[in-house]
Write a protein that holds these residues in place. Structure first.
Motif, short mmCIF file in Angstrom:
data_model
loop_
_atom_site.label_atom_id
_atom_site.label_comp_id
_atom_site.label_asym_id
_atom_site.label_seq_id
_atom_site.Cartn_x
_atom_site.Cartn_y
_atom_site.Cartn_z
N ARG A 19 0.98 -1.13 0.09
CA ARG A 19 0.13 -0.03 0.00
C ARG A 19 0.98 1.24 0.16
NH1 ARG A 19 -3.22 3.53 2.66
NH2 ARG A 19 -5.47 3.71 2.23
N ARG A 20 1.86 1.17 0.71
CA ARG A 20 2.85 2.53 0.85
C ARG A 20 3.42 2.68 -0.57
NH1 ARG A 20 4.15 0.25 6.07
NH2 ARG A 20 5.90 -0.74 5.09
N ARG A 21 4.07 1.55 -1.13
CA ARG A 21 4.74 1.50 -2.45
C ARG A 21 3.53 2.18 -3.64
NH1 ARG A 21 7.82 -4.28 -2.67
NH2 ARG A 21 8.30 -4.50 -0.47
N ARG A 22 2.35 1.40 -3.42
CA ARG A 22 1.39 1.94 -4.40
C ARG A 22 1.06 3.44 -4.24
NH1 ARG A 22 -5.13 1.74 -3.24
NH2 ARG A 22 -4.10 2.74 -1.45
N ASN A 23 0.89 4.05 -3.15
CA ASN A 23 0.60 5.49 -2.88
C ASN A 23 1.72 6.38 -3.54
OD1 ASN A 23 -1.74 4.90 -1.82
ND2 ASN A 23 -0.99 5.21 0.54
N TYR A 24 2.95 5.94 -3.41
CA TYR A 24 4.36 6.55 -3.84
C TYR A 24 4.38 6.44 -5.36
CZ TYR A 24 8.97 7.21 -5.30
OH TYR A 24 10.03 7.78 -6.11
N PHE A 25 4.26 5.42 -5.83
CA PHE A 25 4.40 5.21 -7.23
C PHE A 25 3.44 5.89 -8.28
CE2 PHE A 25 4.65 2.37 -10.95
CZ PHE A 25 6.08 2.79 -11.48
N VAL A 26 2.11 5.53 -7.89
CA VAL A 26 0.95 6.15 -8.39
C VAL A 26 1.07 7.76 -8.62
CG1 VAL A 26 -1.63 6.27 -8.91
CG2 VAL A 26 -0.30 4.12 -8.24
N GLN A 27 1.40 8.00 -7.41
CA GLN A 27 1.49 9.69 -7.27
C GLN A 27 2.76 10.24 -8.32
OE1 GLN A 27 1.90 11.15 -3.37
NE2 GLN A 27 2.73 13.22 -4.12
N GLY B 153 -7.00 -0.49 -6.76
CA GLY B 153 -7.59 -0.88 -5.35
C GLY B 153 -6.94 -2.02 -4.93
N GLY B 154 -6.29 -2.65 -5.90
CA GLY B 154 -5.60 -4.10 -5.33
C GLY B 154 -4.52 -4.44 -6.22
N ALA B 155 -4.20 -5.84 -6.03
CA ALA B 155 -3.19 -6.40 -6.65
C ALA B 155 -1.79 -5.67 -6.51
CB ALA B 155 -3.43 -6.55 -8.20
N PHE B 156 -0.80 -5.72 -7.16
CA PHE B 156 0.37 -4.88 -7.12
C PHE B 156 0.79 -4.25 -8.37
CE2 PHE B 156 1.86 -9.09 -5.90
CZ PHE B 156 1.98 -9.85 -7.01
N CYS C 267 3.00 -1.62 -14.78
CA CYS C 267 4.29 -1.70 -13.94
C CYS C 267 3.69 -2.30 -12.53
CB CYS C 267 4.49 -0.12 -13.51
SG CYS C 267 4.59 0.88 -15.19
N SER C 268 4.72 -3.22 -12.37
CA SER C 268 4.69 -3.92 -10.81
C SER C 268 5.20 -3.05 -9.70
CB SER C 268 5.19 -5.35 -10.93
OG SER C 268 4.99 -5.92 -9.40
N TYR C 269 4.45 -2.82 -8.86
CA TYR C 269 5.20 -1.88 -7.58
C TYR C 269 5.62 -3.07 -6.53
CZ TYR C 269 0.33 -1.63 -6.27
OH TYR C 269 -0.96 -1.89 -5.93
N ALA C 270 5.72 -4.32 -6.93
CA ALA C 270 6.18 -5.53 -6.03
C ALA C 270 7.71 -5.56 -5.87
CB ALA C 270 5.57 -6.74 -6.37
N SER C 271 8.19 -4.46 -5.80
CA SER C 271 9.80 -4.12 -5.74
C SER C 271 10.22 -3.17 -4.61
CB SER C 271 10.12 -3.32 -6.97
OG SER C 271 10.02 -4.23 -8.26
N SER C 272 11.24 -3.07 -3.99
CA SER C 272 11.24 -2.32 -2.92
C SER C 272 11.30 -0.98 -3.19
CB SER C 272 13.07 -2.55 -2.62
OG SER C 272 13.77 -2.09 -3.61
N LEU C 273 10.91 -0.13 -2.35
CA LEU C 273 10.64 1.27 -2.43
C LEU C 273 12.09 2.00 -2.78
CD1 LEU C 273 8.81 3.46 -1.92
CD2 LEU C 273 9.66 3.85 0.46
N GLU C 274 13.32 1.32 -2.58
CA GLU C 274 14.22 2.15 -2.97
C GLU C 274 14.52 1.90 -4.59
OE1 GLU C 274 14.76 1.64 1.00
OE2 GLU C 274 14.33 -0.02 -0.66
N GLN C 275 14.13 0.49 -5.00
CA GLN C 275 14.15 0.19 -6.37
C GLN C 275 13.11 1.01 -7.24
OE1 GLN C 275 14.07 -3.91 -7.04
NE2 GLN C 275 15.82 -3.60 -8.22
N LEU C 276 11.96 1.19 -6.58
CA LEU C 276 10.84 2.08 -7.26
C LEU C 276 11.28 3.45 -7.39
CD1 LEU C 276 7.66 0.82 -5.44
CD2 LEU C 276 8.21 0.32 -7.68
#
Length: 389
Positions: free
Chosen positions: A298-306, A319-322, A366-375
């Motif tokens: 959820r944290r990664r989603r919010n950062y990446f989509v923004q 709303g779901g998946a990654f 784009c999959s955000y199932a990567s570390s925040l650093e990689q994103l």
């Protein structure tokens, strides 16, 4: 004697297109320093308690076949899990089948219900396997194109527009791969009215059910009168970070389930024994680990989509998946051109939306199932790429 190999191959298989995702994976794998946002796989390692249960089963010598349908204890845990979390009940002895991944469950479901020429509705953008699996089962896939303007949500009237006397079933996927779109209870109820009206079956792919972020998940099988019309497909790959374990399941009324079991008996015998023991542990004691992974996504989603929206790639909040599914139409490139140039110039791997169906053109997955650093590094590279464009 020289054999003309192609003449001996099945025409159905020869005419199948290879996976559009695979080419980009292979290209990315051949390059140094690539950040992959293409793989639909958690970056978490399977919980230690689950791995330990698997190791213990090996140490205790549990290396024989299980029952074709899977260990009864695992089926009982699946039944308890579905009832506890999604409010839908199944008999573990006759209505649950343990499979080699959710993909095998999808294949079994389609082969169990399709007669040659039956039509199956596929909602696009869709997981790349749906249409090939329908074709391999002897059916005819009929696509519905959803729209980014509606956040790729299926509209009930779209189903009515494609129904014919040959329509047998509808494949639903919520949360959706590749868009991350989730259908809420009200939206599923509206779809259920069409399903009843035209006497359809539904294969409900719920592999991402654990990964919803903004509201409680609703299983299609839990909608009033839908349990008897639904084959629920799920597994352990996504929510429990167990992709390589290849373990899934199907839950359905016994008539459907036993038909699927017949095919499973002849083609697979049973799912891997040690993986089943691991899955028992995951269902019994894995809730906290799932919740921690979910919070991280959820944290990664919010950062990446923004970040995508700020760089000019319009993207709805999934709303779901990654997965994020941003529009790249403003660049003037096709989704394949965009993905290939981004990979070659900035070493960021994404999947072109066109591989998920016609309505996916103009978008990338784009999959955000990567570390925040990689994103964060991927965002920097994507911004550089867009600046040059």
């Amino acid at each position: 004697m020289t054999y003309r190999t192609k003449e001996y191959l099945s025409e159905t298989v020869v005419n199948l297109k290879p996976s559009g995702i695979r080419r980009f994976f292979d290209l990315a794998a051949s390059m140094e320093g690539v950040i992959s946002l293409g793989v639909g796989e958690p970056d978490f390692v399977t919980s230690w308690s689950v791995r330990e249960a698997c190791i213990l089963s090996l140490e205790q010598g549990y290396t024989s076949y299980t029952a074709n349908a899977g260990l009864l204890e695992l089926r009982e845990e699946i039944a308890s899990y579905l009832l506890r979390n999604f409010h839908v009940g199944y008999d573990p002895k006759t209505e649950i089948l343990v499979t080699v991944g959710a993909s095998q469950a999808l294949d079994l479901a389609l082969r169990a219900i399709i007669n040659p020429g039956d039509e199956v509705i596929v909602v696009e953008p869709s997981f790349v396997s749906y249409i090939p699996l329908v074709v391999l089962a002897g059916g005819i896939p009929v696509s519905i194109q959803t729209s980014g303007a509606d956040e790729f949500k299926l509209q009930p009237q779209q189903i009515e527009q494609v129904i014919t006397s040959k329509t047998k079933a509808l494949i639903l996927c919520s949360p959706n791969n590749p868009t991350g779109t989730v259908l809420n209870k009200k939206e599923l109820e509206a779809i259920s009215e069409i399903v009843k009206k035209y006497d359809l079956l539904v294969i409900s792919d719920e592999i991402y059910a654990e990964l919803t972020y903004d509201e409680a998940y609703t299983s299609f099988a839990a909608i009033e009168e839908m349990r008897e019309r639904t084959i629920l497909v799920s597994g352990f790959s996504k929510g429990f970070a167990m992709t390589g374990w290849r373990l899934g399941f199907a839950a359905a009324p016994s008539e459907f389930l036993q038909a699927m079991l017949k095919i499973h008996q002849y083609t697979m015998m049973c799912a891997p024994t040690m993986a089943q023991y691991g899955a028992i542990e995951a269902l019994k004691n894995g809730a906290n680990d799932v919740e921690e992974m979910k919070k991280s996504y959820r944290r990664r989603r919010n950062y990446f989509v923004q970040s995508l929206n700020e760089m000019g790639l319009s993207c709805h909040l999934p709303g779901g998946a990654f997965y994020a599914f941003p529009s790249i139409k403003a660049t003037g490139l096709t989704s394949e051109q965009f993905a290939e140039q981004l990979l070659l110039e900035e070493k960021v791997a994404v999947v072109p939306g066109m591989v998920f169906g016609e309505s996916g053109e103009g978008y990338i997955r784009c999959s955000y199932a990567s570390s925040l650093e990689q994103l964060q590094e991927a965002v920097k590279r994507m911004k550089r790429f867009l600046t040059r464009l």
